[in-house]
Design a protein around this motif. Structure first.
Motif: not given
Length: 215
Positions: A117-118, A140-142, A186-194
């Motif tokens: 995902v990253y 968040a990703l970093s 957390e990665a799912e939230r980041v993806t959903a926001d994007l």
């Protein structure tokens, strides 16, 4: 002590000399000098009289005051593409590190999916452009790549060794799976926001086109 004072004085002298040289080349000094020369011209023409030093100094000061301030260059920061390039390199190093660690199958699979995902979010091209437009997502990703995931793996390795010497309590494997689950969420939230950002962009363009049709 004497050597230290001498060194400090030399450093301070170089700094003062540098500042003096910078002022000599500044707009204020050039404008003041031009006005001062005009004052000398008035003196030679007999206009300033016995007060010519005051006239020259006054004209120099006036010229220095009206001169525009020096332009200070703004700091240059890396653009989003460069910043993401560094994070992408960090992800590559993280993959190498994880590849050398023995993990339980369940955690290994979950971690592999997380790193994929990253990698997808950091993919060069428009996905990375969307990510770069969200500083919080980049942070968040970093943080996950540089701190969270390495800490999860390292803590698991250490705890597993101690558990072998003194069994009992919740297993290190269980803790690792819980940690990776949190990072996956957390990665799912980041993806959903994007994804929402792209959806808003599309909706905005639809609204614009429909409004243009009706006008």
């Amino acid at each position: 002590m004497a050597t230290s004072r001498t060194t400090g004085g030399t450093t301070g002298g170089r700094t003062a000399a540098g500042r003096a040289l910078a002022y000599l080349e500044s707009r204020k000094n050039l404008a003041g000098s031009a006005c001062g020369l005009a004052g000398l011209g008035l003196t030679l023409a007999g206009v300033a009289g016995t007060y010519w030093p005051v006239v020259v100094a006054g004209l120099y000061g006036a010229g220095a005051l009206i001169a525009p301030p020096e332009r200070i260059d703004t700091p240059v920061f890396p653009d989003p593409a460069e910043r993401l390039g560094v994070v992408r390199e960090d992800l590559g190093r993280l993959r190498e590190y994880v590849g050398e660690v023995e993990l339980p199958p369940a955690a290994e699979g979950k971690l592999s999916e997380l790193l994929d995902v990253y990698a997808a979010l950091l993919e060069p091209g428009w996905p990375a452009e969307v990510l770069a437009g969200d500083p919080e997502a980049v942070h968040a990703l970093s943080r996950a790549i540089r701190l969270d995931v390495p800490e999860c793996v390292d803590a698991y390795n250490r705890a597993r060794w101690w558990t072998r010497l003194n069994p009992g309590g919740e297993s290190p494997e269980r803790h690792l799976e819980r940690q990776l689950s949190v990072l996956s969420e957390e990665a799912e939230r980041v993806t959903a926001d994007l994804r929402e950002t792209e959806a808003r962009r599309q909706q905005t363009h639809t609204t614009y086109l429909e409004g243009r049709r009706e006008s």
